[in-house]
Design an enzyme around this catalytic site. Structure first.
Site, short mmCIF file in Angstrom:
data_model
loop_
_atom_site.label_atom_id
_atom_site.label_comp_id
_atom_site.label_asym_id
_atom_site.label_seq_id
_atom_site.Cartn_x
_atom_site.Cartn_y
_atom_site.Cartn_z
N ARG A 1 1.08 -1.32 -10.48
CA ARG A 1 0.40 -2.54 -10.05
C ARG A 1 -0.62 -2.93 -11.12
O ARG A 1 -1.72 -2.39 -11.19
CB ARG A 1 -0.31 -2.31 -8.71
N HIS B 1 -5.31 -5.44 -6.16
CA HIS B 1 -4.54 -5.45 -4.91
C HIS B 1 -4.60 -6.84 -4.25
O HIS B 1 -3.62 -7.32 -3.72
CB HIS B 1 -5.09 -4.40 -3.96
N TYR C 1 -12.43 1.63 -10.08
CA TYR C 1 -11.81 2.93 -9.83
C TYR C 1 -10.75 3.34 -10.85
O TYR C 1 -10.12 4.37 -10.70
CB TYR C 1 -11.22 2.98 -8.40
C1 LIG Z 1 -1.63 0.77 9.26
C2 LIG Z 1 -2.49 0.14 8.21
N1 LIG Z 1 -3.47 0.89 7.63
C3 LIG Z 1 -4.25 0.36 6.68
C4 LIG Z 1 -4.08 -0.94 6.28
C5 LIG Z 1 -5.01 -1.57 5.20
N2 LIG Z 1 -4.26 -1.71 3.94
C6 LIG Z 1 -3.70 -2.89 3.59
S1 LIG Z 1 -2.86 -2.78 2.14
C7 LIG Z 1 -3.25 -1.13 1.96
C8 LIG Z 1 -2.75 -0.34 0.79
C9 LIG Z 1 -1.25 -0.27 0.76
O1 LIG Z 1 -0.82 0.47 -0.37
P1 LIG Z 1 0.69 0.77 -0.61
O2 LIG Z 1 1.35 1.24 0.64
O3 LIG Z 1 0.78 1.65 -1.79
O4 LIG Z 1 1.31 -0.68 -0.91
P2 LIG Z 1 0.98 -1.68 -2.14
O5 LIG Z 1 0.00 -2.67 -1.64
O6 LIG Z 1 0.48 -0.86 -3.28
O7 LIG Z 1 2.32 -2.30 -2.46
C10 LIG Z 1 -4.02 -0.69 3.04
C11 LIG Z 1 -4.56 0.68 3.19
C12 LIG Z 1 -3.06 -1.71 6.91
N3 LIG Z 1 -2.82 -2.99 6.58
N4 LIG Z 1 -2.27 -1.14 7.86
#
Ligand SMILES: Cc1ncc(C[n+]2csc(CCOP(=O)(O)OP(=O)(O)O)c2C)c(N)n1
Ligand SMILES: [Mg+2]
Length: 272
Positions: free
Chosen positions: A166, A170, A179
């Site tokens: 990425r 985000h 970080y």
């Molecule tokens: C069940 C849940 N826990 C926490 C969140 C908050 N949250 C939104 S995006 C994210 C990170 C997701 O990371 P990843 O699974 O690696 O996907 P990426 O965005 O990197 O594609 C989090 C913790 C959420 N939306 N749903």
């Protein structure tokens, strides 16, 4: 391009938004195209994708589901339940794990990516699993096609871990410089996928820098034109064109009396 205009209308939550202003930006859905939104409650869409694939198989349909999840979200229980169901019911599904190294500010190692791969989660459940260079366009195409053919031929699920990075933040409220080192993306060994494909095609004599620049310009103009058209239906700066009364719609096939009453009260309250 009509589909692109619809997508931009969804970003603006305007009067032509196919989601009627009820979804966050980028949470696109298109029933016509068989595309269901990313879920804000992470990991739920994988178990839904597996269920959808099971239903397709039970109906004798030849349709296949392709579900997507991030490295961080694989730590959710829904992901593991989805693997069990996919395997046990031989669901015609492709489970895509996008390992972009980060879950907002959390490194993928914290979701268990340090000791073993995300592809290994699938292998442990008896699911054919691949770990693929996600920044290699041709590899992505070939692996996806292979998984699709397996599913269509009733060989069941495939899990693919796409190794990628990425490069940006985000979201607009995220500041990665807090970080990770600023040059982190540039040091990632797999490189920019578009640059790689361009270099490969130029090497084959099938593409040129001039064609690349011209295509880039043409695509940018196409997006700008679609944005301009979408803005005629409203932007975030003016009005959310759906109208408050529509929030009562699309839940029940027949609106129950209490909602009818509430909607009536609302319209009177507004002096409409
Ligand atoms: C069940 C849940 N826990 C926490 C969140 C908050 N949250 C939104 S995006 C994210 C990170 C997701 O990371 P990843 O699974 O690696 O996907 P990426 O965005 O990197 O594609 C989090 C913790 C959420 N939306 N749903
Ligand atoms: Mg991630």
């Amino acid at each position: 391009d009509n589909n692109m205009v619809d997508m931009i209308c969804q970003l603006y939550s305007n009067a032509r938004d196919p989601m009627k202003g009820r979804q966050l930006p980028v949470m696109y859905s298109s029933k016509k195209q068989g595309f269901f939104s990313i879920s804000g409650n992470l990991a739920t869409q994988v178990i839904q994708g597996v269920g959808w694939a099971m239903a397709s198989a039970i109906k004798g349909d030849d349709k296949v589901a392709s579900a997507w999840i991030g490295d961080g979200a694989t730590a959710e229980a829904d992901f593991h339940t989805a693997l069990t169901f996919a395997h046990v019911y031989r669901a015609p599904v492709i489970i895509n794990v996008v390992n972009n190294q980060w879950a907002i500010s959390t490194f993928q190692a914290i979701a268990g990516g340090e000791g073993t791969t995300f592809a290994a989660r699938g292998a442990g459940c008896g699911i054919a699993s691949l770990r693929v260079d996600g920044n290699d366009f041709l590899a992505v195409y070939a692996a996806s096609k292979w998984a699709l053919e397996r599913a269509r031929s009733s060989f069941g699920p495939t899990l693919i871990e796409w190794v990628t990075y990425r490069a940006g933040p985000h979201s607009t409220s995220d500041d990665p410089s807090k970080y990770r080192p600023a040059n982190d993306a540039a040091r990632f060994p797999l490189g920019d996928p578009i640059e790689r494909l361009k270099k490969h095609l130029i090497g084959l004599g099938a593409w040129s820098n001039e064609e690349h620049e011209a295509t880039k310009k043409a695509l940018e103009a196409q997006v700008a034109a679609a944005q301009k058209e979408a803005e005629q239906y409203g932007t975030l700066a003016d009005t959310h064109g759906q109208g408050v009364a529509t929030m009562f719609e699309d839940v029940y096939q027949q609106m129950p009396p209490h909602l009818l009453r509430q909607r009536q009260e609302l319209q009177l309250g507004q002096g409409a």
